[in-house]
Structure formats: C-alpha cells, structure tokens
Write a protein that holds these residues in place. Structure first.
Motif, PDB file in Angstrom:
ATOM      1  N   ALA A  56      -0.347   5.959   9.920  1.00 54.20           N
ATOM      2  CA  ALA A  56      -1.766   6.285   9.724  1.00 54.20           C
ATOM      3  C   ALA A  56      -2.077   6.454   8.244  1.00 54.20           C
ATOM      4  CB  ALA A  56      -2.121   7.557  10.486  1.00 54.20           C
ATOM      5  N   THR A  57      -1.133   6.987   7.481  1.00 56.10           N
ATOM      6  CA  THR A  57      -1.334   7.169   6.048  1.00 56.10           C
ATOM      7  C   THR A  57      -1.438   5.825   5.333  1.00 56.10           C
ATOM      8  OG1 THR A  57      -0.115   9.259   6.136  1.00 56.10           O
ATOM      9  CG2 THR A  57      -0.415   8.283   3.972  1.00 56.10           C
ATOM     10  N   VAL A  58      -0.637   4.862   5.777  1.00 57.84           N
ATOM     11  CA  VAL A  58      -0.743   3.506   5.221  1.00 57.84           C
ATOM     12  C   VAL A  58      -2.124   2.929   5.518  1.00 57.84           C
ATOM     13  CG1 VAL A  58       0.128   1.137   5.362  1.00 57.84           C
ATOM     14  CG2 VAL A  58       1.739   3.056   5.345  1.00 57.84           C
ATOM     15  N   VAL A  59      -2.574   3.083   6.760  1.00 55.19           N
ATOM     16  CA  VAL A  59      -3.897   2.570   7.136  1.00 55.19           C
ATOM     17  C   VAL A  59      -4.987   3.266   6.322  1.00 55.19           C
ATOM     18  CG1 VAL A  59      -5.565   2.334   9.015  1.00 55.19           C
ATOM     19  CG2 VAL A  59      -3.130   1.921   9.446  1.00 55.19           C
ATOM     20  N   ASP A  60      -4.872   4.581   6.163  1.00 52.86           N
ATOM     21  CA  ASP A  60      -5.872   5.331   5.388  1.00 52.86           C
ATOM     22  C   ASP A  60      -5.971   4.807   3.950  1.00 52.86           C
ATOM     23  OD1 ASP A  60      -6.456   6.932   7.538  1.00 52.86           O
ATOM     24  OD2 ASP A  60      -5.232   8.626   6.867  1.00 52.86           O
ATOM     25  N   ALA A  61      -4.833   4.388   3.413  1.00 52.86           N
ATOM     26  CA  ALA A  61      -4.803   3.918   2.025  1.00 52.86           C
ATOM     27  C   ALA A  61      -5.551   2.597   1.851  1.00 52.86           C
ATOM     28  CB  ALA A  61      -3.358   3.771   1.541  1.00 52.86           C
ATOM     29  N   ALA A  62      -5.889   1.930   2.940  1.00 55.41           N
ATOM     30  CA  ALA A  62      -6.696   0.709   2.849  1.00 55.41           C
ATOM     31  C   ALA A  62      -8.154   1.038   2.550  1.00 55.41           C
ATOM     32  CB  ALA A  62      -6.603  -0.091   4.146  1.00 55.41           C
ATOM     33  N   HIS A  63      -8.540   2.290   2.755  1.00 56.16           N
ATOM     34  CA  HIS A  63      -9.904   2.757   2.471  1.00 56.16           C
ATOM     35  C   HIS A  63     -10.962   1.916   3.178  1.00 56.16           C
ATOM     36  CE1 HIS A  63      -8.647   5.838  -0.374  1.00 56.16           C
ATOM     37  NE2 HIS A  63      -7.730   4.973  -0.786  1.00 56.16           N
TER      38      HIS A  63
END
Length: 230
Positions: free
Chosen positions: A150-157
C-alpha cells in the motif's frame, strides 16, 4: 417491521442495514419517500451525519435516490451488487490478476513521483515487514506485507489507485492468509520474500520505474501461480 434504537458499534453499518431491512421487507415500497434525516436520526438513536452516511450507502447499493429539493426515494427493493461485495465473492486468483495490473503500474509511477516522505515511509514499511516476520505472527506479517505494498501505491500519488488498492485488501488478505497456512512458509523459508521486497523498495527509491515494475510483476506472478495451484 418497526425501527428501534441502535446499539453503539459501527453505527453507519447498523443504520444502513436497518433501513435496508425496511426496504427489502416491503415496509417502504418503490416510490416511497424516506422520512427526513431528523426523524430517522431520532428513531434510530444516532446523529444526522450517521443517517446521511447510511443513506449514501443505500444509494450506492441502488436502493434509494436523493432528489434535490424533494427528499430521498426508494427506487428498488433488491440491492445491486456493489464493488466491495463483488470483490468478496470473486475468486482470489481473479482479484489477484486485477491487482497485478493496478499495482505494477502504480510501482512504475511511484518511482517517478516518490517524495522524501515516501522514501522514509517505504523504508519503515520494509523494516516493519521484517520485524513482523521475525515475530512469528502470520496475521501481523500479512498486515505488514500488505502495508508495504500500500505504501508503494501511495507513493504514486494517484488517489484513484490508492482507493482501488484499498478495495482489494480484504479479499487479498483472506486469500493470502489461506495461502500462508497452506504452504507453511515459515517451515520452508528463512525470510519470506524479503529480498524481492527490498529490491522493490530500492528500485522505487532510486527512481527506476522499469526495475520496480519488473520486480513486482515477478513477485505477484509467483504468488498468483501458487494461488492458482491450490
């Protein structure tokens, strides 16, 4: 069927279910106008904001329709299958295929868009995953693993990607929990998937979108193969 005051708990869900029961039970036929927020709030023993959210949930299920200046009207007595319900009933391998398409692209975007705050969050999430694995609690490990993704996905903004991934989580967690138990990964692996996850994090931090998507694709394809072989 009469409405009764609700007990404390997830009040929105309780309120939505109570109103849904009135509709599906035939007490409020199609075309009926629902009582106003104030009346429903008093009857159910909740605040008007809770009623508002409950009505929004019913609208999302296709049972009611707000009409500006007129109120909220019943438009169906059987709910349409919403997206979370569809995901819960879908085969986990099917959900995983869609997750793969979403998350691989998100990793590519994350490598281009990550901020300093994202870098810190990614490193912390990777460390939390390692700590959870060392702790020996499979449930905590799965939560930490999903949190890293989820943190990786969040970093896509991209808020749509973030919301879409969040919708997948309950179905993914159940399927992965079954898989971990079935494979007994702790008996056969020293640190389940740590090297691949570390490589993913470093690729995102390093701004290498191709590497990030490639590593994640390989990891998710392997898990999908295991899920499909169950």
């Amino acid at each position: 069927m009469s409405l009764e005051a609700l007990r404390p708990s997830p009040l929105v869900e309780q309120a939505a279910q109570r109103l849904r029961d009135q509709i599906t039970g035939g007490d409020w036929p199609v075309g009926t106008k629902l009582p106003g927020e104030t009346t429903l709030a008093k009857t159910l023993g909740v605040g008007r904001s809770t009623v508002r959210e409950a009505v929004r949930a019913l609208a999302g299920a296709g049972l009611v329709q707000p009409r500006q200046g007129s109120g909220v009207f019943v438009i169906a007595t059987e709910p349409t299958e919403d997206w979370p319900t569809r995901l819960r009933s879908a085969a986990v391998a099917d959900v995983y295929e869609v997750r793969m398409m979403v998350e691989v692209q998100a990793a590519r975007l994350a490598a281009d868009r990550r901020t300093d705050a994202d870098v810190a969050s990614l490193r912390a999430a990777l460390e939390n995953r390692r700590t959870a694995w060392s702790g020996g609690d499979n449930a905590a490990f799965l939560d930490a693993d999903i949190a890293l993704h989820a943190t990786v996905v969040d970093a896509a903004h991209n808020p749509v990607l973030t919301d879409l991934f969040a919708e997948f989580v309950p179905a993914l967690r159940k399927g992965l929990a079954d898989l971990v138990a079935l494979l007994d990964v702790r008996e056969h692996e020293v640190a389940h998937g740590d090297a691949g996850h570390a490589e993913l994090v470093e690729a995102v931090i390093g701004g290498d979108g191709e590497a990030a998507s490639r590593v994640l694709q390989a990891e998710l394809e392997e898990t999908l193969r295991e899920l499909s072989a169950r």
